[in-house]
Design a protein around this motif. Structure first.
Motif, PDB file in Angstrom:
ATOM      1  N   GLN A 113       0.817  -0.996  -0.286  1.00 35.06           N
ATOM      2  CA  GLN A 113      -0.158  -0.132   0.028  1.00 35.06           C
ATOM      3  C   GLN A 113       0.971   1.202   0.109  1.00 35.06           C
ATOM      4  OE1 GLN A 113      -3.643  -0.127   0.129  1.00 35.06           O
ATOM      5  NE2 GLN A 113      -3.472  -2.031  -0.250  1.00 35.06           N
ATOM      6  N   ALA A 114       2.044   1.368   0.728  1.00 37.71           N
ATOM      7  CA  ALA A 114       2.817   2.386   0.746  1.00 37.71           C
ATOM      8  C   ALA A 114       3.446   2.537  -0.533  1.00 37.71           C
ATOM      9  CB  ALA A 114       3.740   2.118   1.936  1.00 37.71           C
ATOM     10  N   LYS A 115       4.060   1.704  -1.182  1.00 31.42           N
ATOM     11  CA  LYS A 115       4.543   1.786  -2.602  1.00 31.42           C
ATOM     12  C   LYS A 115       3.659   2.388  -3.459  1.00 31.42           C
ATOM     13  CE  LYS A 115       7.874  -1.931  -1.711  1.00 31.42           C
ATOM     14  NZ  LYS A 115       8.162  -3.422  -1.934  1.00 31.42           N
ATOM     15  N   ASP A 116       2.354   1.812  -3.439  1.00 36.41           N
ATOM     16  CA  ASP A 116       1.381   2.583  -4.490  1.00 36.41           C
ATOM     17  C   ASP A 116       1.153   4.172  -3.979  1.00 36.41           C
ATOM     18  OD1 ASP A 116       1.141   0.150  -5.558  1.00 36.41           O
ATOM     19  OD2 ASP A 116      -0.717  -0.439  -4.562  1.00 36.41           O
ATOM     20  N   LYS A 117       1.127   4.233  -2.821  1.00 36.05           N
ATOM     21  CA  LYS A 117       1.055   5.618  -2.253  1.00 36.05           C
ATOM     22  C   LYS A 117       2.079   6.720  -2.835  1.00 36.05           C
ATOM     23  CE  LYS A 117      -1.226   5.910   1.438  1.00 36.05           C
ATOM     24  NZ  LYS A 117      -1.566   6.057   2.812  1.00 36.05           N
ATOM     25  N   ALA A 118       3.466   6.181  -2.768  1.00 30.72           N
ATOM     26  CA  ALA A 118       4.271   7.045  -3.110  1.00 30.72           C
ATOM     27  C   ALA A 118       4.474   7.128  -4.479  1.00 30.72           C
ATOM     28  CB  ALA A 118       5.795   6.300  -2.696  1.00 30.72           C
ATOM     29  N   ARG A 119       4.152   5.964  -5.359  1.00 27.77           N
ATOM     30  CA  ARG A 119       4.013   6.031  -6.772  1.00 27.77           C
ATOM     31  C   ARG A 119       2.880   7.259  -7.240  1.00 27.77           C
ATOM     32  NH1 ARG A 119       5.376   0.496  -7.010  1.00 27.77           N
ATOM     33  NH2 ARG A 119       3.281  -0.004  -6.742  1.00 27.77           N
TER      34      ARG A 119
END
Length: 271
Positions: free
Chosen positions: A95-101
């Motif tokens: 979820q965090a990686k998606d949010k950063a992207r």
């Protein structure tokens, strides 16, 4: 958010166990809906507060231990800080990686155990929020040694004079919320200030038995000292109500701790 258990960095095996720990399973299940929880709605204001209290300067490096879905990490990165987020849960990190992207920012994400990772003393500040690892115990974890190991690990990552800010479960509330009958049923242990909860089975995952540890201010001062950090302030710290010098409400969820790593640290504090 919370960590406990295993380690992996950038997809390469570290000392990961084959089976997921109870807390990793819990947070993997929690990850898809985590940002819908009521206490996740004040990220911008919380980051304003963190920047002020931690005395952050533009470009400073920040370690976010138990970063969860990355709401603080991504907002800090959006403002130009160099951020490393660590979490036990691969679901939370996804979820965090998606949010950063989506935000167009770069954050270093590490799948790791809060008590075992090693990054060197390269950070200008560290945060551990919403019980991000600190106080989340496995069934066999020692109630003093486990949180102390996490504190020592974070302390080793900080530059001299760097600050850290934690929010932890409020021991006063835990005591007031339990009864003698809870002690007899082993739901609450007054010797370790810990409680056990049952999470019902869901999505093919069996029922989980999770153990949480709460803290009182005097022991927090001692634990931080043993880890080589000096407590500067202890305030009420429940999400949505962060203020400087706010007195702890006996029934609120969290306590906030602000501490600093001194310019010189003793060998004993390094464990």
């Amino acid at each position: 958010m919370r960590l406990q258990g295993n380690q992996q960095k950038n997809g390469k095996p570290g000392d990961m166990k084959k089976d997921k720990s109870t807390w990793e399973q819990f947070h993997d299940l929690e990850a898809p809906g985590y940002d819908n929880l009521c206490y996740t709605k004040n990220t911008v204001q919380e980051v304003d507060f963190l920047i002020d209290v931690l005395d952050l300067s533009p470009g400073d490096s920040v370690l976010d231990v138990g970063c969860g879905t990355g709401r603080h990490s991504v907002e800090l990165a959006r403002r130009g800080y160099s951020v490393t987020g660590i979490d036990l849960s691969s679901g939370m990190l996804a979820q965090a990686k998606d949010k950063a992207r989506a935000a167009g920012v770069q954050v270093e994400w590490i799948h790791a155990d809060a008590a075992r990772f090693s990054l060197g003393n390269r950070f200008d500040a560290a945060i551990c929020l919403c019980e991000g690892s600190f106080g989340l115990l496995g069934s066999e974890d020692d109630a003093i040694e486990h949180p102390l190991a996490i504190l020592r690990n974070i302390g080793r990552c900080l530059k001299p004079n760097a600050k850290t800010l934690f929010t932890v479960l409020n021991g006063f509330r835990m005591i007031r919320n339990h009864t003698e009958d809870d002690v007899r049923k082993a739901i609450f242990d007054p010797l370790t200030l810990s409680s056990v909860s049952e999470v019902p089975p869901v999505e093919g995952v069996p029922a989980l038995r999770v153990r949480e540890r709460a803290f009182v201010p005097t022991e927090l001062v001692l634990l931080f000292q043993l880890a080589g950090m000096n407590v500067l302030d202890i305030w009420g710290g429940t999400a949505g109500n962060w203020k400087r010098q706010r007195t702890i409400d006996l029934d609120e969820m969290e306590i906030m701790v602000v501490a600093r790593k001194p310019a010189e640290q003793s060998a004993a504090a390094n464990g």
